[in-house]
Design an enzyme around this catalytic site. Structure first.
Site, PDB file in Angstrom:
ATOM      1  N   TRP A 120     -11.438  12.412   8.324  1.00 44.48           N
ATOM      2  CA  TRP A 120     -10.006  12.163   8.511  1.00 44.48           C
ATOM      3  C   TRP A 120      -9.600  10.926   7.818  1.00 44.48           C
ATOM      4  O   TRP A 120     -10.357   9.922   7.838  1.00 44.48           O
ATOM      5  CB  TRP A 120      -9.660  12.108  10.003  1.00 44.48           C
ATOM      6  N   ARG A 172     -14.016  -4.740   3.101  1.00 39.56           N
ATOM      7  CA  ARG A 172     -12.893  -4.369   3.977  1.00 39.56           C
ATOM      8  C   ARG A 172     -13.166  -4.542   5.466  1.00 39.56           C
ATOM      9  O   ARG A 172     -12.337  -4.168   6.308  1.00 39.56           O
ATOM     10  CB  ARG A 172     -12.540  -2.890   3.738  1.00 39.56           C
ATOM     11  N   ASP A 204      -5.122   4.012  -0.026  1.00 40.26           N
ATOM     12  CA  ASP A 204      -6.269   4.282   0.852  1.00 40.26           C
ATOM     13  C   ASP A 204      -6.656   5.756   0.755  1.00 40.26           C
ATOM     14  O   ASP A 204      -5.881   6.613   1.188  1.00 40.26           O
ATOM     15  CB  ASP A 204      -5.885   3.931   2.300  1.00 40.26           C
ATOM     16  N   HIS A 220      -9.034   6.977   2.304  1.00 42.07           N
ATOM     17  CA  HIS A 220      -9.422   7.284   3.681  1.00 42.07           C
ATOM     18  C   HIS A 220     -10.622   8.218   3.780  1.00 42.07           C
ATOM     19  O   HIS A 220     -10.638   9.155   4.613  1.00 42.07           O
ATOM     20  CB  HIS A 220      -8.231   7.832   4.474  1.00 42.07           C
ATOM     21  N   GLU A 270      -9.041   2.337  -1.921  1.00 45.47           N
ATOM     22  CA  GLU A 270      -9.842   2.046  -0.737  1.00 45.47           C
ATOM     23  C   GLU A 270     -10.539   3.288  -0.190  1.00 45.47           C
ATOM     24  O   GLU A 270      -9.963   4.373  -0.228  1.00 45.47           O
ATOM     25  CB  GLU A 270      -8.909   1.476   0.337  1.00 45.47           C
ATOM     26  N   TYR A 277      -2.854  11.265   6.449  1.00 49.16           N
ATOM     27  CA  TYR A 277      -3.013   9.915   6.997  1.00 49.16           C
ATOM     28  C   TYR A 277      -1.984   8.955   6.389  1.00 49.16           C
ATOM     29  O   TYR A 277      -1.732   8.981   5.190  1.00 49.16           O
ATOM     30  CB  TYR A 277      -4.407   9.360   6.684  1.00 49.16           C
ATOM     31  N   ARG A 319       0.870  -1.191   0.000  1.00 49.82           N
ATOM     32  CA  ARG A 319       0.000   0.000   0.000  1.00 49.82           C
ATOM     33  C   ARG A 319       0.897   1.228   0.000  1.00 49.82           C
ATOM     34  O   ARG A 319       1.877   1.279   0.755  1.00 49.82           O
ATOM     35  CB  ARG A 319      -0.902   0.005   1.235  1.00 49.82           C
ATOM     36  N   GLU A 364      -4.768  -7.270   4.953  1.00 42.00           N
ATOM     37  CA  GLU A 364      -3.899  -6.186   5.432  1.00 42.00           C
ATOM     38  C   GLU A 364      -3.088  -6.707   6.625  1.00 42.00           C
ATOM     39  O   GLU A 364      -3.638  -7.414   7.476  1.00 42.00           O
ATOM     40  CB  GLU A 364      -4.736  -4.979   5.859  1.00 42.00           C
ATOM     41  N   GLU A 396     -14.208  -0.771   6.152  1.00 42.31           N
ATOM     42  CA  GLU A 396     -13.572  -0.926   7.465  1.00 42.31           C
ATOM     43  C   GLU A 396     -14.327  -0.220   8.579  1.00 42.31           C
ATOM     44  O   GLU A 396     -14.170  -0.567   9.749  1.00 42.31           O
ATOM     45  CB  GLU A 396     -12.122  -0.462   7.433  1.00 42.31           C
TER      46      GLU A 396
HETATM   47  C1  CS2 Z   1      -6.682   2.424   7.813  1.00 40.08           C
HETATM   48  C2  CS2 Z   1      -6.648   2.248   9.294  1.00 40.08           C
HETATM   49  O1  CS2 Z   1      -5.456   0.458   7.681  1.00 40.08           O
HETATM   50  C3  CS2 Z   1      -6.290   1.154   7.131  1.00 40.08           C
HETATM   51  O2  CS2 Z   1      -6.796   0.855   6.043  1.00 40.08           O
HETATM   52  O3  CS2 Z   1      -7.798   2.931   7.247  1.00 40.08           O
HETATM   53  O4  CS2 Z   1      -5.350   2.339   9.675  1.00 40.08           O
HETATM   54  C4  CS2 Z   1      -7.466   3.221  10.073  1.00 40.08           C
HETATM   55  O5  CS2 Z   1      -7.000   4.506   9.914  1.00 40.08           O
HETATM   56  C5  CS2 Z   1      -7.417   2.839  11.539  1.00 40.08           C
HETATM   57  O6  CS2 Z   1      -7.842   1.539  11.679  1.00 40.08           O
HETATM   58  C6  CS2 Z   1      -8.278   3.753  12.383  1.00 40.08           C
HETATM   59  O7  CS2 Z   1      -8.344   3.271  13.646  1.00 40.08           O
HETATM   60 MG    MG Z   2      -8.325   2.067   5.409  1.00 35.92          MG
END
Ligand code: CS2
Ligand code: MG
Length: 409
Positions: free
Chosen positions: A409, A290, A217, A219, A243, A159, A147, A346, A269
């Site tokens: 975020w 995810r 990602d 995000h 993602e 991020y 990634r 992941e 996620e």
């Molecule tokens: C992220 C996560 O790994 C990922 O794909 O989106 O690291 C996410 O930011 C954290 O799980 C938040 O707690």
């Molecule tokens: Mg993620």
């Protein structure tokens, strides 16, 4: 067999973790992960104050019945706290059932459908040379899928970029939730990001070639049309997936993205139940699910979700950052090995202190994870070590745009 005890263990070796330990009258114990990043104590309380009293005396083998009881008898359904609490119970019961059967959990889930579990790791950089070094380091560590996250000119903190300083001095990529009394404020500018990112993937492809599976990602930070534009701009670089390209509470938003790009999409996620995916899966609007076992009601619910996705040729891409504990990761690996529609897993590595508290039997070599052959899920928790690391308040950062508007975020 009867459940005689259920203990909620909160520990903070490298970060906060919530673990449920269920003990039976035959001396078999099971572990379940209930860690919800930045809101850990809410799940610990849900378990200790509301769920544990309901477990004592129950037959641990009645997993489906216990799942339905916890989900329906609560009256208030779904949501991250409830589903993480139910997940902790569910995985602990599967751990007990597999131990009682004397086999690793994946055997109970139908046996292995593959020899190993392809994993991806997190490479990142503030600039291209730093990013290239990070990719090379991950290849040396044995990752075969990467990634890619980078800084963006004009934005202070983005991020997933490791080298960025964090308020508590720890490496950013390791743990985004920072130990502090209040969440850190970060800045964001989507147009700057959209201008910058395609060039990064062009450079990565010319440096590392066409074959290396690359993931990114988004995000949750783009509007649907911005996500469509990015997906299209990244098509020449053949991503494994893009993602969380846009917040998906409004599942229909992905219709617009899908209309404009063939870049594979991964979402889920922050979802907690199959209902969060109904339109996304039925209309083929995503390619990878995810969700994490820990945040989606455990093995029982995740298997049903992935079976539903399989009808639409949609594959798994289980969430595996460091805020999923080794217990949650192990549970995911048993599912990954058994299901047919496996996509990728992941894998962010936990820190040394965490590995002292959680003794794991899963392995990683030459790009592939394996849950191991120990009965159960294959993770033990050292309660003495856990007691050495008391809970510490920590928050995920949040974003504000240039005009001060709060942003995803
Ligand atoms: C992220 C996560 O790994 C990922 O794909 O989106 O690291 C996410 O930011 C954290 O799980 C938040 O707690
Ligand atoms: Mg993620």
């Amino acid at each position: 067999m009867k459940i005689i005890a259920a203990d909620v263990i909160v520990t903070s070796p490298d970060r906060n973790f919530v673990t449920l330990k269920i003990t039976t009258d035959e001396g078999i114990t099971g572990l379940g992960d209930g860690t919800l990043n930045g809101r850990e104590l809410s799940v610990a309380s849900y378990l200790a104050d509301h769920v544990v009293p309901l477990l004592i005396g129950r037959d641990p083998h009645r997993i489906e019945d216990t799942w339905q009881f916890l989900y329906r008898s609560a009256y208030w359904r779904r949501g991250p706290v409830t589903m993480a609490a139910i997940a902790a119970v569910d995985v602990a019961l599967w751990d007990i059932k597999a131990k009682a059967a004397g086999m690793p959990l994946y055997q109970l889930l139908g046996g292995a459908s593959r020899n190993g579990i392809m994993a991806y790791g997190h490479a990142s950089g503030r600039d291209l040379p730093e990013l290239f070094d990070s990719i090379r380091r991950h290849l040396e560590m044995g990752y075969r899928s990467i990634r890619v996250q980078t800084s963006v000119p004009g934005i202070n903190a983005v991020y997933g970029v490791a080298a960025q300083p964090s308020v508590d001095g720890r490496r950013y990529d390791y743990e985004p939730a920072q130990r502090a009394a209040l969440p850190a404020e970060e800045d964001w500018d989507t147009r700057a990001y959209l201008r910058h990112l395609p060039g990064v993937f062009e450079a990565v492809r010319s440096e590392f070639g066409p074959e290396l599976p690359l993931l990114h990602d988004g995000h949750h930070r783009m509007t649907p049309i911005q996500a469509a534009r990015l997906g299209k701009a990244l098509e020449p670089y053949d991503l494994f997936w893009l993602e969380d390209c846009t917040p998906a509470e409004n599942q229909e938003a992905l219709r617009l993205v899908r209309r404009h790009t063939t870049t594979p999409l991964a979402i889920g996620e922050v979802f907690n139940t199959v209902w969060d995916y109904q339109t996304l899966i039925r209309e083929q609007l995503i390619d990878y699910v995810r969700s994490a076992v820990t945040h989606t009601g455990g093995i029982t619910a995740m298997r049903k979700l992935l079976d539903f996705a399989a009808q639409y040729q949609i594959k798994s891409g289980i969430h595996g950052p460091t805020d999923i504990s080794p217990v949650g990761m192990a549970a995911a690996l048993h599912l990954d090995l058994a299901i047919h529609n496996f996509g990728i897993q992941e894998y962010m590595r936990h820190g040394q202190a965490t590995n002292e508290v959680f003794r794991q039997s899963f392995t990683f070599s030459d790009g592939y994870l394996h849950p191991g052959e120990l009965p159960g899920i294959g993770v033990d928790l050292d309660e003495e070590a856990a007691a050495r690391f008391p809970y510490q308040a920590a928050y995920l950062p949040f974003n504000r745009l240039k005009d001060g508007t709060v942003h995803d975020w």
